[in-house]
Design an enzyme around this catalytic site. Structure first.
Site, short mmCIF file in Angstrom:
data_model
loop_
_atom_site.label_atom_id
_atom_site.label_comp_id
_atom_site.label_asym_id
_atom_site.label_seq_id
_atom_site.Cartn_x
_atom_site.Cartn_y
_atom_site.Cartn_z
N LEU A 72 0.85 -1.18 0.00
CA LEU A 72 0.00 0.00 0.00
C LEU A 72 0.89 1.24 0.00
O LEU A 72 2.09 1.15 0.26
CB LEU A 72 -0.91 -0.01 1.23
N SER A 73 0.30 2.39 -0.26
CA SER A 73 1.14 3.60 -0.29
C SER A 73 1.82 3.82 1.05
O SER A 73 2.95 4.32 1.11
CB SER A 73 0.31 4.82 -0.69
N GLU A 74 1.15 3.45 2.17
CA GLU A 74 1.78 3.59 3.49
C GLU A 74 1.34 2.47 4.42
O GLU A 74 0.19 2.02 4.38
CB GLU A 74 1.39 4.93 4.15
N THR A 75 2.27 2.05 5.27
CA THR A 75 1.97 1.22 6.43
C THR A 75 2.42 1.98 7.67
O THR A 75 3.55 2.47 7.73
CB THR A 75 2.70 -0.14 6.35
#
Length: 277
Positions: A44-47
């Protein structure tokens, strides 16, 4: 040892829209290689990775967490939608009472979030816009975005461009290979909205971080909010990030802080079968 893991759609009140982020709650931070590997696995774009820390003695009703953010390829200094997702999980899963302020210790200093009956408000630092220092990057941006650029600047780690119309912004298909050569985190592109109930729209591209286009970028609004607030003479604004998934934000600018409000919804919850050793 049980390690809870969640996926949340931030800046949305329904699943499969807004910006997805993973949230992982750990007893302590393992090595960076493990954090990067899990972020790459989530893709995902961020974790967001959270580790509880002591409650401040002077504000016992508030609760503190160390917070770090990883894209699939790198750690970043600030992320809005993954912070919103983390705060949502802390309240919705019972880690915090809804009346508590969530306090996050991060690379960008202390950030807070408050729950206003399901609308979550982030308190983030305002980001000023300055002139672009790299003339080579400026030339690349001019080649990519062409004659529709009305303003060009530098907003902290990002480049910042205003286009002459929201139609041009919505139709934009930039050269991502060329964008990846820029010496910045990403490129914020924005335009004034023609819709009466919407102040401005934006998009955000960061192929150098493994994010061709981010669906909804909270941190970009640390510069978008004061920029459009000054342009429009307003302290309260409504914004839409015009990605394929899209997302709405309500914004307020106060001196050196930006207040970003949005909703979030949990898509799935689980636990890691292979926690860090």
């Amino acid at each position: 040892m049980t390690i809870p893991l969640f996926q949340v759609d931030a800046f949305s009140d329904r699943p499969f829209s807004g910006n997805p982020a993973a949230v992982c709650i750990l007893p302590q931070f393992p090595g960076d290689d493990w954090l990067r590997s899990l972020a790459a696995e989530m893709n995902l774009s961020e974790t967001a990775f959270l580790v509880p820390q002591g409650v401040p003695q002077d504000v016992p009703q508030d609760h503190g967490y160390q917070l770090r953010w990883f894209t699939p390829v790198a750690e970043v200094d600030l992320c809005g939608h993954a912070t919103l997702a983390a705060a949502h999980i802390l309240w919705s899963e019972g880690f915090l009472p809804e009346s508590a302020i969530a306090r996050f210790m991060t690379r960008s200093g202390e950030l807070t979030a408050e729950n206003h009956q399901g609308w979550l408000e982030l308190n983030f630092p305002s980001q000023a816009i300055t002139a672009i220092q790299s003339q080579g990057d400026r030339q690349i941006l001019e080649q990519i975005f062409g004659p529709n650029v009305a303003f060009m600047g530098e907003a902290g780690p990002d480049y910042f461009l205003e286009l002459d119309s929201d139609q041009h912004l919505r139709q934009l298909q930039p050269d991502l290979i060329a964008l990846a050569q820029l010496s910045c985190r990403g490129v914020i592109v924005t335009a004034l909205s023609r819709e009466p109930d919407l102040d401005f729209i934006s998009r955000f591209f960061a192929p150098q971080l493994g994010i061709p286009e981010d669906p909804v970028t909270g941190s970009a609004h640390c510069s978008l909010t004061p920029y459009w607030g000054q342009r429009l003479g307003k302290t309260n604004l409504v914004a839409y990030q015009a990605s394929e998934r899209g997302g709405w934000l309500t914004l307020r600018h106060d001196s050196e802080r930006v207040y970003i409000r949005g909703q979030a919804i949990t898509v799935f919850r689980g636990e890691l079968a292979h926690p860090p050793q």
